[in-house]
Write a protein that holds these residues in place. Structure first.
Motif, mmCIF file in Angstrom:
data_model
loop_
_atom_site.group_PDB
_atom_site.id
_atom_site.type_symbol
_atom_site.label_atom_id
_atom_site.label_comp_id
_atom_site.label_asym_id
_atom_site.label_seq_id
_atom_site.Cartn_x
_atom_site.Cartn_y
_atom_site.Cartn_z
ATOM 1 N N LEU A 84 0.822 -1.204 0.000
ATOM 2 C CA LEU A 84 0.000 0.000 0.000
ATOM 3 C C LEU A 84 0.862 1.263 0.000
ATOM 4 C CD1 LEU A 84 -2.871 -1.018 2.434
ATOM 5 C CD2 LEU A 84 -2.997 -0.769 -0.058
ATOM 6 N N HIS A 85 1.974 1.221 0.696
ATOM 7 C CA HIS A 85 2.906 2.351 0.645
ATOM 8 C C HIS A 85 3.446 2.531 -0.772
ATOM 9 C CE1 HIS A 85 2.980 1.622 5.027
ATOM 10 N NE2 HIS A 85 3.115 2.936 5.076
ATOM 11 N N ASP A 86 3.744 1.411 -1.431
ATOM 12 C CA ASP A 86 4.216 1.489 -2.822
ATOM 13 C C ASP A 86 3.162 2.128 -3.713
ATOM 14 O OD1 ASP A 86 6.573 0.237 -2.061
ATOM 15 O OD2 ASP A 86 5.913 -1.756 -2.754
ATOM 16 N N ASP A 87 1.908 1.711 -3.538
ATOM 17 C CA ASP A 87 0.836 2.293 -4.343
ATOM 18 C C ASP A 87 0.615 3.762 -4.004
ATOM 19 O OD1 ASP A 87 0.420 -0.049 -5.737
ATOM 20 O OD2 ASP A 87 -1.351 -0.659 -4.597
ATOM 21 N N ALA A 88 0.729 4.119 -2.733
ATOM 22 C CA ALA A 88 0.583 5.520 -2.336
ATOM 23 C C ALA A 88 1.667 6.376 -3.002
ATOM 24 C CB ALA A 88 0.652 5.650 -0.819
ATOM 25 N N ARG A 89 2.894 5.867 -3.030
ATOM 26 C CA ARG A 89 3.993 6.589 -3.705
ATOM 27 C C ARG A 89 3.716 6.713 -5.198
ATOM 28 N NH1 ARG A 89 7.213 3.928 -0.163
ATOM 29 N NH2 ARG A 89 7.703 2.279 -1.620
ATOM 30 N N LEU A 90 3.194 5.650 -5.786
ATOM 31 C CA LEU A 90 2.865 5.693 -7.210
ATOM 32 C C LEU A 90 1.821 6.770 -7.488
ATOM 33 C CD1 LEU A 90 3.159 4.461 -10.053
ATOM 34 C CD2 LEU A 90 1.387 2.800 -9.400
ATOM 35 N N ILE A 91 0.804 6.845 -6.661
ATOM 36 C CA ILE A 91 -0.225 7.881 -6.835
ATOM 37 C C ILE A 91 0.398 9.261 -6.710
ATOM 38 C CG2 ILE A 91 -2.320 8.892 -5.840
ATOM 39 C CD1 ILE A 91 -3.048 5.916 -5.035
ATOM 40 N N ARG A 92 1.211 9.461 -5.686
ATOM 41 C CA ARG A 92 1.893 10.763 -5.520
ATOM 42 C C ARG A 92 2.712 11.120 -6.762
ATOM 43 N NH1 ARG A 92 2.369 13.469 -0.584
ATOM 44 N NH2 ARG A 92 1.781 12.267 1.249
ATOM 45 N N SER A 93 3.352 10.117 -7.363
ATOM 46 C CA SER A 93 4.189 10.392 -8.537
ATOM 47 C C SER A 93 3.371 10.837 -9.741
ATOM 48 C CB SER A 93 5.039 9.167 -8.889
ATOM 49 O OG SER A 93 4.262 8.157 -9.521
ATOM 50 N N HIS A 94 2.085 10.529 -9.731
ATOM 51 C CA HIS A 94 1.205 10.922 -10.837
ATOM 52 C C HIS A 94 0.409 12.195 -10.524
ATOM 53 C CE1 HIS A 94 1.652 7.570 -13.672
ATOM 54 N NE2 HIS A 94 1.917 6.847 -12.596
ATOM 55 N N LEU A 95 0.598 12.748 -9.363
ATOM 56 C CA LEU A 95 -0.138 13.944 -8.957
ATOM 57 C C LEU A 95 0.408 15.164 -9.695
ATOM 58 C CD1 LEU A 95 -2.391 14.706 -6.987
ATOM 59 C CD2 LEU A 95 -0.628 15.126 -5.271
ATOM 60 N N SER A 96 -0.486 15.967 -10.230
ATOM 61 C CA SER A 96 -0.058 17.162 -10.955
ATOM 62 C C SER A 96 0.614 18.143 -10.003
ATOM 63 C CB SER A 96 -1.257 17.835 -11.635
ATOM 64 O OG SER A 96 -2.032 18.523 -10.687
ATOM 65 N N SER A 97 1.471 18.965 -10.550
ATOM 66 C CA SER A 97 2.195 19.936 -9.737
ATOM 67 C C SER A 97 1.260 21.013 -9.189
ATOM 68 C CB SER A 97 3.316 20.575 -10.552
ATOM 69 O OG SER A 97 2.783 21.235 -11.679
ATOM 70 N N GLN A 98 0.070 21.123 -9.751
ATOM 71 C CA GLN A 98 -0.898 22.115 -9.285
ATOM 72 C C GLN A 98 -1.564 21.690 -7.972
ATOM 73 O OE1 GLN A 98 -3.129 21.636 -12.760
ATOM 74 N NE2 GLN A 98 -2.147 23.295 -13.881
ATOM 75 N N ALA A 99 -1.565 20.395 -7.692
ATOM 76 C CA ALA A 99 -2.202 19.896 -6.471
ATOM 77 C C ALA A 99 -1.331 20.232 -5.270
ATOM 78 C CB ALA A 99 -2.410 18.390 -6.575
ATOM 79 N N ARG A 100 -1.961 20.523 -4.187
ATOM 80 C CA ARG A 100 -1.262 20.840 -2.942
ATOM 81 C C ARG A 100 -1.745 19.889 -1.853
ATOM 82 N NH1 ARG A 100 1.769 23.144 -5.847
ATOM 83 N NH2 ARG A 100 1.954 25.385 -6.165
ATOM 84 N N PRO A 101 -1.110 18.710 -1.756
ATOM 85 C CA PRO A 101 -1.544 17.768 -0.717
ATOM 86 C C PRO A 101 -1.368 18.384 0.671
ATOM 87 C CG PRO A 101 0.117 16.767 -2.143
ATOM 88 C CD PRO A 101 0.028 18.211 -2.515
ATOM 89 N N PRO A 102 -2.251 18.034 1.585
ATOM 90 C CA PRO A 102 -2.112 18.555 2.946
ATOM 91 C C PRO A 102 -0.803 18.100 3.584
ATOM 92 C CG PRO A 102 -4.198 17.377 2.643
ATOM 93 C CD PRO A 102 -3.376 17.152 1.418
ATOM 94 N N GLU A 103 -0.356 18.853 4.570
ATOM 95 C CA GLU A 103 0.831 18.473 5.337
ATOM 96 C C GLU A 103 0.605 17.101 5.962
ATOM 97 O OE1 GLU A 103 3.746 20.294 6.125
ATOM 98 O OE2 GLU A 103 3.148 21.719 4.568
ATOM 99 N N ASP A 104 1.667 16.340 6.084
ATOM 100 C CA ASP A 104 1.606 15.059 6.777
ATOM 101 C C ASP A 104 0.443 14.195 6.270
ATOM 102 O OD1 ASP A 104 2.427 13.104 8.559
ATOM 103 O OD2 ASP A 104 1.158 13.886 10.167
ATOM 104 N N SER A 105 0.384 13.984 4.959
ATOM 105 C CA SER A 105 -0.751 13.281 4.354
ATOM 106 C C SER A 105 -0.434 11.835 3.958
ATOM 107 C CB SER A 105 -1.247 14.063 3.140
ATOM 108 O OG SER A 105 -0.201 14.246 2.200
#
Length: 100
Positions: free
Chosen positions: A4-25
């Motif tokens: 699941l951590h691997d998949d979470a990293r994969l999702i983050r890698s596909h996130l556009s630069s315009q998105a601003r994930p919350p701190e400590d997410s």
């Protein structure tokens, strides 16, 4: 780390630069990884908002966006789209690497 951590990293890698994930997410992205594994490219903005709401409920029960997706204004709803797109893209990427 887990799958699941691997998949979470994969999702983050596909996130556009315009998105601003919350701190400590990190925990939020684990929820997104579960969504990706369960629904793949069928994940919707409602799904992403519900996952975010579950995560936020552990952090700030008074957050004004802790309402059903349909009750959010258009601007707030649009904030979920980059995460939906990242999950869709990550799901396609994961599927392609499993079925070359």
């Amino acid at each position: 780390m887990t799958y699941l951590h691997d998949d979470a990293r994969l999702i983050r890698s596909h996130l556009s630069s315009q998105a601003r994930p919350p701190e400590d997410s990190d925990a939020l992205f684990l929820l997104y990884a579960v969504l990706m594994r369960a629904k793949g490219e069928h994940v919707t903005e409602v799904d992403v908002h519900d996952a975010w709401a579950a995560w936020m409920a552990t952090r700030n029960l008074g957050h004004p966006a802790l309402v059903p997706f349909e009750s959010l204004d258009t601007s707030a709803q649009s904030q979920d789209l980059p995460y939906v797109q990242a999950i869709h893209s990550a799901a396609r990427d994961r599927r392609a690497t499993r079925n070359p």
